[in-house]
Design an enzyme around this catalytic site. Structure first.
Site, PDB file in Angstrom:
ATOM      1  N   GLU A 180      -2.885  -8.701   1.340  1.00 33.57           N
ATOM      2  CA  GLU A 180      -1.737  -8.967   0.471  1.00 33.57           C
ATOM      3  C   GLU A 180      -0.615  -7.989   0.803  1.00 33.57           C
ATOM      4  O   GLU A 180      -0.826  -6.791   0.846  1.00 33.57           O
ATOM      5  CB  GLU A 180      -2.166  -8.807  -0.986  1.00 33.57           C
ATOM      6  N   SER A 206       1.891 -10.786  -2.679  1.00 33.97           N
ATOM      7  CA  SER A 206       1.369 -10.609  -4.030  1.00 33.97           C
ATOM      8  C   SER A 206       2.001 -11.644  -4.958  1.00 33.97           C
ATOM      9  O   SER A 206       3.128 -12.088  -4.742  1.00 33.97           O
ATOM     10  CB  SER A 206       1.701  -9.199  -4.520  1.00 33.97           C
TER      11      SER A 206
END
Length: 364
Positions: A180, A206
């Protein structure tokens, strides 16, 4: 309610476990017929606490159900159908700015769109909730082979408004693991570039990320996707009317740049491998051995480094997906050199005999 681009990661995975196919195109089609009702961060003004005060997620679901946008007869984990679960929920008919009514949505379409084109044949995902990107964006590419390179460039203030930042080799195989990325998007916001710079990656972001960010691009660079062919300065076009993402160069140029990228990747791994074999013969400490690859790690990221280190103390073999891409690329490049009348001796000098295969006999 907006939602994260990770929808494109989790829902297809869940569907796959159930033996169901769920494509990015289908996610796009669902988004196009689902209104955006809740004005929530990171693209909107409010947080989940505010939503809870006006009835919570159930209010949003009840409004969608009454509009015929949910399958009320579907069984849920409560043992009841969705319609039964929502039967006694008060839809809170009072107008408020947190959750809109169906006839007055924030947007008539959902918070995610999927783009396709010569840069994303398998698609990619853009979160549009709370943003007004305009209908079309065109800019020069600034290409990085991992997130850390892009962060370093951003720290040096080398990324300017109007740029299209490409971060590749961050996908499931190239990352590896599709980590991420939050730092780079936060830094773009901090420099006031989140709405004036597009960020495109074969990795993911994210759910808290915001701005003009396109993720989950496929095929990823590590398996030979067109994103591997992009070079600094190439013109990239994002068209939100046609939902397309294109590299504005000819297909021949894309293929030539792709071939160059694939062969360079292969030859660099091969070169470093044989260096390690010489060092092993000299009984060089393994930690010192790893130091030899710091520059390659910076250049190509963890996927390249891990593949290399995995082969250091075992017979060397390029992963199948690299080998296949390399074979295709080298064959085309050799054919091109032959057609251009290049000196056979020069071609043989550059391409090892084991790579040339039938071409080697031809050049003799």
């Amino acid at each position: 309610m907006g939602g994260s681009t990770n929808t494109a990661l989790h829902l297809p995975a869940i569907a796959n476990e159930m033996g169901i196919s769920l494509t990015l195109k289908e996610i796009h089609d669902i988004s196009m017929r689902t209104p955006l009702l809740a004005d929530l961060k990171p693209g909107g003004k409010y947080v989940m606490y505010d939503l809870d005060k006006v009835g919570g997620v159930q209010v949003v679901m009840k409004r969608l159900l009454e509009a015929g946008l949910l399958h009320g007869d579907q069984l849920t984990v409560t043992g009841k159908t969705m319609e039964e679960n929502l039967k006694d929920i008060d839809i809170n008919k009072e107008e408020n700015n947190i959750v809109r009514h169906i006839d007055n949505p924030i947007s008539k379409t959902g918070g995610l769109v999927t783009l396709f084109g010569n840069l994303a044949p398998d698609g990619c995902v853009l979160k549009v909730a709370g943003h007004d990107f305009g209908k079309k964006f065109t800019g020069p590419a600034k290409v990085f082979d991992q997130e850390e390179q892009a962060m370093e460039s951003l720290r040096k203030r080398e990324i300017k408004a109007g740029d299209v930042v490409i971060i590749r080799y961050e996908g499931p195989k190239g990352g590896p693991g599709m980590r991420e990325m939050l730092s780079i998007t936060g830094a773009l916001v901090g420099q006031g570039l989140s709405e004036s710079v597009y960020l495109i990656t074969d990795g993911r972001f994210s759910g808290g990320s915001t701005g003009a960010i396109i993720g989950h691009l496929g095929p990823e660079a590590a398996v030979g996707g067109p994103i591997a062919a992009v070079e600094d300065g190439d013109t990239v076009e994002i068209d939100l009317e046609k939902f397309e993402l294109n590299l504005k160069i000819s297909s021949e140029e894309i293929m030539e740049q792709w071939d160059k990228a694939q062969t360079y990747w292969f030859l660099e791994q091969q070169r470093l491998y044989f260096i390690t074999q010489d060092l092993i013969k000299l009984n060089v400490d393994q930690e010192k051995l790893k130091d030899q690859f710091k520059e390659s790690f910076k250049r190509y990221g963890k996927g390249f480094y891990n593949n290399l280190m995995e082969g250091v103390f075992t017979p060397w073999k390029l992963p199948d997906f690299y080998q296949e891409n390399f074979d295709k690329a080298t064959e085309r490049m050799i054919d091109k050199q032959i057609k251009e009348g290049k000196d056979p001796n020069l071609i043989r000098r550059y391409w090892p005999e084991e790579v040339m295969k039938d071409k080697y006999d031809y050049l003799k």
